[in-house]
Design an enzyme around this catalytic site. Structure first.
Site, mmCIF file in Angstrom:
data_model
loop_
_atom_site.group_PDB
_atom_site.id
_atom_site.type_symbol
_atom_site.label_atom_id
_atom_site.label_comp_id
_atom_site.label_asym_id
_atom_site.label_seq_id
_atom_site.Cartn_x
_atom_site.Cartn_y
_atom_site.Cartn_z
ATOM 1 N N ALA A 62 0.831 -1.210 0.000
ATOM 2 C CA ALA A 62 0.000 0.000 0.000
ATOM 3 C C ALA A 62 0.862 1.255 0.000
ATOM 4 C CB ALA A 62 -0.931 -0.006 1.210
ATOM 5 N N CYS A 63 0.506 2.180 -0.893
ATOM 6 C CA CYS A 63 1.263 3.435 -0.989
ATOM 7 C C CYS A 63 0.541 4.592 -0.293
ATOM 8 C CB CYS A 63 1.501 3.801 -2.452
ATOM 9 S SG CYS A 63 -0.002 4.230 -3.362
#
Length: 307
Positions: free
Chosen positions: A73-74
């Site tokens: 996840a960014c």
């Protein structure tokens, strides 16, 4: 040589598609979101799929593989999230699932992709790297622009390549010609609306006027959010970064519209035949989270050549 690949946080499947284009076999792909897993399965029916929280994964159930691909996840790192939203949250911890998978399977190599702030803003990035070093991997982090792989989009992302070598490897990546946004915009399609309406905000009208003065009657501009200054971008350049929500509008004379899902797909470098969710909002969300397949192909090909 047959190369088996596993894809963590696979999403819509950009990394997997890049691996397929590089001649690899994607043996396993996983994501926590059922809708994304279902779309990945439609496009990669030969792959074994799992829908699960990868921080709780039992790696014994995952097929062995030569290369691990991962896009944790960014959102916890990206400035696009907005200053008003917390950045120190559980989403950042997903990167540690990559360490866990590498520890168990010990692939020949792994490639992790994220926004640039993963390395520059996350205080635990150095610890994450040290964990990979402890597992016997030399790391080669690099910031790459998807446009350099022939994707019609300016999209800069961090790729961390880990190999079981004494020193980090050097990837010999091709420098492909940039592709213009005009290559995928269809001026005869889409739902156009007049620019001048009572509901149009003054700031939007100002951006249109500035863009028209600089580029003429046809150009693209950020309708929602910021970027590309106040004038948008000419169609002879690649598009700006595609995000998980509608961002880019096309101006054509006295009318305008948002990019279609198909145009966003082309801007990300997916083929026209790659299947998308039926709803526009979900399609754009998955595309904005994806890895550009041509860029993934170039990175994986360069990795295989260097190994």
């Amino acid at each position: 040589m047959s190369v088996d690949v596993a894809d963590m946080f696979a999403g819509l499947g950009g990394f997997s598609e890049g691996a397929r284009l590089a001649g690899c076999r994607v043996v396993w792909a996983a994501n926590h979101w059922r809708a994304a897993v279902d779309m990945h399965a439609l496009n990669h029916p030969e792959t074994e799929h799992a829908c699960q929280d990868l921080e709780q994964a039992d790696w014994r159930t995952v097929p062995s593989h030569d290369v691990l691909l991962a896009s944790p996840a960014c959102q916890g790192h990206s400035p696009a999230r907005g200053a008003e939203k917390p950045h120190h949250d559980a989403q950042r911890s997903t990167a540690w699932a990559v360490v866990s998978a590498v520890e168990y399977h010990q692939p020949v190599a792994f490639v992790a992709e994220n926004v640039r702030q993963f390395a520059t803003k996350w205080v635990l990035y150095r610890a994450w790297c040290e964990a990979m070093h402890a597992l016997g991997y030399a790391l080669a982090p690099m910031v790459l622009n998807a446009a350099d792989s022939g994707v019609p989009q300016e999209r800069k992302r961090l790729f961390v390549v880990g190999t079981r070598t004494k020193h980090p490897i050097t990837l010999r990546l091709p420098q492909r010609d940039h592709v213009a946004a005009s290559s995928f915009i269809d001026f005869d399609a889409g739902q156009w609306a007049p620019i001048k309406t009572r509901r149009r905000k003054p700031a939007t009208l100002a951006r249109v006027a500035a863009g028209r003065a600089r580029f003429g009657e046809r150009f693209v501009m950020p309708y929602y959010g910021s970027g590309s200054g106040l004038t948008g971008r000419c169609l002879s350049r690649p598009l700006g970064t595609v995000t998980t929500v509608d961002r880019w509008a096309v101006v054509n004379g006295d009318r305008m519209r948002m990019l279609s899902a198909a145009e966003n797909r082309a801007a990300m470098g997916f083929s026209d035949s790659y299947r998308l969710p039926t709803t526009h909002k979900q399609a754009v969300h998955m595309l904005g989270n994806a890895v550009c397949p041509p860029q993934a192909r170039d990175v994986i090909n360069a990795l295989l050549e260097a190994m």
